[in-house]
Design an enzyme around this catalytic site. Structure first.
Site: not given
Lengths: 453, 485
Positions: A188-189, A192-193, A210, A244
């Site tokens: 994800g982003s 949020v990572g 990722e 991505c």
């Protein structure tokens, strides 16, 4: 909320039962997964169509086939990967056995993403199962249909306690992240990572993140622009830009900008016809928020093609922007939409400098007939991965680990790398109790004078 | 501090840490530093832990020299791109994984082996082409000072900086952005380091600790077993992350084990242990008091004497230890060896598995089946069977923990890998566009059928199948080319 704790606890108990250890069990589960994909293909395609306007081809070619290949590859290689790996010994340990023993970590959490909602949760799951773990799946709630489908079909084919599916939004995910896992893989982003890693830190849980970024696409003057533009258009507009590793923006010399635009337009027409809205193969934006966000990036830009959208169907036309100012909003965030900015640079060096000023991207693309240009671009930049003279495809090769660096992520997976990511590599030295004479030198008392080895 | 970190980053950006020759020269310079200042190093490190020069040399210096030599010999090979297996569709392309530097590495050292635990990671960071900031532990003051003095004399001053200080300075340092952080220490601080790293999405290697169990089976040569255990336990006065923390054995063996350890202690340190130059001291008063409190209320079979003025704690064996007691709740990190009786190997395995995964597991047995079972049914960072500590010394074995004992690993090539980014590269040509035709829209039902046929390699029967498949792909390409026009 209590239910989440229960489910995780059961997964852990199931792991502790030891039944995931035998290779045979893991292979059987992978075969069941494969059967699920084959038998429920139409349901999977249906969910993808509902979530992202994908069709049978794009579902198959962009999501399912990679998982099926991964399963096949993993089943074949598992005995080799799971075997103890002997390592080189030192002079003092010549008589001993030294090897690396791979073992499961325990309970793995996989948080999926909405753009390839099947592949991005199931492909990691394959690796986690192969390595002998229990796996808790948390599909993205934005791709609702897939989330609901997975919650239905996975328990129908696979061990119910070991591989639970937990659905929900931000509150549920936050609760889930309070639980203790032995590894978390998140797609994800970056924002949020950071939250995921912070939560993982509380339990000292290792993570694979990722993430994304702006994957640059440098087009050299010296190259076959027809081919280059067709390949770029394919990778950029696949899934309506929501990939991505999509080429985010183009860097090229101003003298070839208009040619590039023309050839991109030509390919777009070949792919999607005059009106992409009518094409079965052109995707839609996942939701209203992202639709607004992407449309907002076009504002004030010089539109060479497209630039329109329809809110009700969340359709955004394939859009090309020219003479883009590096300071503008479209160049400050990952686009994740069918908008392709072209930023002019006057040399390879300038392109390299441009790329290096920004965060390390997940992918880097360079189009040139000149090997030296390619080698220099790679040597003087960094990115998760690279494809030269094409886009996307480096992530389809099993033997190439897929992952980011810096803000585009940490850790990697795919193929054997998945197995390694979800295993603990335990160093083992097996000695004998005989021949303690050989060790006399290490025992105190130490010699009065220091001896040199 | 801001300025120093920026200076290091600028130095990395200059690109000079990348060429192989530069890295080899820096490693050679580091080696020279160790050789030319050996005496100073031995004295400084010795002062921090009351350690004899011989022990400093054999426990710390020798490891660094060995690691540097290993890097010098292997680095030229490691930095080259590694070809990777090609897939069907990339058969004619270049497929490889290219290692590259990450950038600026932060290395936070520990006080128990203050030289090796700061230097061994540094060797790896340099080998991988990075810049580095080293933060030695402030508890081992003399080593911290000498590193700050010597490193700039031998290494590139801008690329490799030593920053000293306590908790405050470390907290400040952790606010900065690094490209990898390697921390050696305890789990509590490990969590703080990882949380700080999360703010910048910085990957971490955490070398933590735990209670490394030591299972002693029946029918072992207890003389050898106990000598080896005593050596590993009392090295550095028990202040070793992979020291055997406690013993598990059948109750009937306790007495024998205790006796033989007692004899070994006498062999090693003589009648008057305090006078032996080979027996170290506890690092500081806080730890001294902490360890002292662990002995309280325990059945002391041997030892137990302490002297606060010199921070001396005698080698101490506790028997019939209650698993719930304090000494069994935390990593001891001192010369106290509890023996916890268990009925059999099964109970030992359950006991180990009820607790956090340790950094090391030790098993003493002649029974190969038992050894294998114990390894299979437990988890730990690493294992040595029939000895202790030694798995640390093979640079072909990754050194690291799992669960609460840590994440990531290093030593030898694993250091190089940890401090590199492994960049997957696929280099294609702009030719052979025909082969791509299948993937472009517009898509159709027949295309799906064809793809399922080809991509799943239904003719997956050896070279003939491959040829047939390639032929079919070419046919498909022509088919679609024709279809296009």
């Amino acid at each position: 909320m209590n239910k989440i704790s229960e489910v995780v606890k059961e997964a852990r108990a199931a792991f502790q039962s030891g039944r995931t250890r035998p290779l045979q069990f893991r292979i059987e589960q992978l075969e069941a997964l494969r059967r699920m994909i084959k038998e429920r293909g139409p349901d999977i395609t249906g969910a993808l169509a509902a979530d992202l306007h994908k069709n049978e081809w794009t579902s198959y070619y962009e999501e399912m086939v990679h998982v099926l290949e991964e399963i096949e590859h993993v089943i074949k290689k598992l005995p080799e990967w799971a075997a103890d790996e002997p390592v080189e010994k030192t002079p003092q340990t010549q008589q001993d056995e030294s090897y690396i023993h791979s073992e499961p970590l325990g309970v793995v959490l996989i948080i999926g993403a909405w753009n390839y909602p099947f592949n991005l949760i199931i492909q990691p799951m394959v690796g986690a199962i192969a390595a002998g773990n229990a796996v808790v799946l948390k599909p993205s709630e934005l791709s609702e249909n897939m989330a609901n489908l997975l919650a239905t079909i996975i328990p129908q084919y696979m061990d119910k306690d070991l591989y639970p599916v937990i659905n929900g939004g931000v509150p549920e995910t936050t609760e889930l992240l309070k639980e203790r896992f032995d590894h978390i893989l998140y797609t994800g982003s970056a924002a949020v990572g950071k939250i995921v890693m912070t939560a993982a830190a509380k339990h000292l849980t290792p993570v694979t993140l990722e993430l994304g970024g702006k994957s640059p696409c440098y087009v050299d003057k010296d190259c076959d622009l027809d081919v280059a533009c067709r390949r770029i258009a394919w990778g950029k507009f696949m899934n309506s830009g929501q990939t991505c590793v999509a080429p985010d923006y183009i860097l090229c010399d101003p003298s070839i900008q208009s040619q590039i635009v023309e050839k991109l337009k030509k390919s777009l027409k070949e792919f999607y016809g005059e009106d992409a809205k009518k094409s079965r193969d052109y995707g839609r934006i996942i939701n209203a928020r992202h639709y607004q966000r992407v449309m907002g990036l076009i504002k004030g830009q010089k539109v060479a093609h497209g630039g329109t959208g329809e809110e009700t169907s969340r359709y955004i036309a394939p859009t090309i922007l020219v003479d883009v100012d590096p300071q503008s909003p479209v160049m400050r965030e990952e686009i994740f939409g069918p908008v392709l900015p072209i930023v002019c640079v006057h040399s390879l060096e300038e392109a390299i400098q441009f790329i290096n000023q920004l965060e390390k991207p997940l992918a880097l693309y360079v189009f040139s007939s000149n090997d030296k240009v390619i080698k220099k671009m790679i040597a003087e930049t960094s990115s998760g991965g690279v494809t030269a003279n094409d886009v996307i495809v480096h992530i389809t090769v099993h033997s190439l680990p897929f992952g980011g660096v810096g803000h585009s992520g940490m850790g990697a997976y795919h193929g054997k790398k998945s197995f390694e990511t979800f295993s603990h590599c335990r160093s083992c030295l097996v000695r004998s109790l005989q021949n303690d004479e050989a060790h006399k030198a290490r025992y105190p008392p130490s010699p009065a004078k220091m001896s040199r080895p | 501090m801001e300025r120093e970190v920026q200076r290091v980053r600028q130095a990395f950006r200059s690109g000079r840490s990348r060429p192989l020759q530069f890295r080899l020269r820096q490693l050679a310079a580091l080696r020279r530093m160790v050789e030319e200042h050996e005496k100073d190093l031995l004295v400084a490190i010795g002062a921090d832990l009351c350690k004899s020069e011989f022990n400093v040399y054999s426990q710390e210096v020798i490891t660094i020299l060995g690691e540097i030599d290993f890097m010098l010999a292997n680095l030229p090979e490691w930095i080259t791109p590694k070809p990777a297996k090609r897939s069907l569709l990339t058969m004619l392309d270049e497929v490889c994984v290219q290692p590259e530097p990450l950038g600026v590495i932060l290395i936070i050292g520990a006080w128990n082996y203050p030289f090796v635990l700061a230097m061994q990671p540094l060797v790896g960071a340099i080998a991988a082409g990075n810049a580095a900031v080293i933060k030695p532990s402030e508890l081992s003051e003399n080593t911290a000072k000498i590193l700050a003095k010597l490193l700039p004399q031998y290494l590139d001053q801008d690329l490799y900086a030593v920053i000293n200080g306590g908790a405050e300075e470390t907290t400040e340092l952790l606010k900065h952005r690094f490209d990898h952080i390697l921390y050696t220490g305890n789990a509590a601080v490990g969590k703080i380091v990882m949380a700080a790293a999360a703010k910048h999405l910085t990957p971490v290697t955490l070398e933590l600790g735990g209670k490394s169990p030591c299972y002693v089976d029946k029918d072992c040569d207890l003389d050898v077993v106990c000598r080896r255990i005593t050596w590993g336990k009392l090295m550095n006065c028990g202040q070793t992350c992979i020291a055997p923390d406690y013993i598990l054995c059948e109750a009937s063996l306790q007495n024998q084990i205790m006796q033989k350890i007692k004899e070994t202690v006498k062999e090693f340190y003589g009648e008057n242990i305090k006078e032996s130059p080979d027996y170290e001291r506890i690092i500081n008063l806080r730890h001294f008091k902490r360890i002292q409190s662990l002995i309280e209320g325990q059945k002391i079979a041997f030892g137990g004497e302490t002297d606060e003025a010199t921070r001396y704690i005698a080698p101490t064996i506790l028997t019939d230890v209650d698993p719930k007691s304090k000494v069994m709740q935390e990593e001891i990190f001192g010369p106290i060896l509890p023996i916890v009786p268990v009925k059999n190997a099964d109970e030992a395995i359950s006991f180990i598995n009820e607790r956090e995964k340790p950094l090391a597991l030790y098993i003493f047995s002649h029974n190969n089946k038992l050894i294998k079972r114990m390894i299979d049914e437990t988890s730990s960072g690493g294992v040595t069977v029939n000895d202790v500590i030694m798995h640390f010394t093979l640079n072909a074995l990754p050194f690291g923990g799992v669960g609460s004992s840590g994440m990531g690993a290093y030593h030898g090539k694993y250091s190089f890998d940890t401090f590199s980014h492994h960049r997957s590269c696929l280099l294609k040509s702009l030719k052979r566009e025909g082969a791509n035709k299948l993937r472009y829209p517009p898509n159709s039902q027949s295309k799906v059928k064809l793809a399922k046929f080809l991509l799943l390699k239904q003719f997956n029967k050896g070279k003939l199948g491959l040829l047939l498949l390639t032929f079919l792909c070419a046919v498909a390409a022509v088919f679609f080319k024709v279809g296009y026009h």
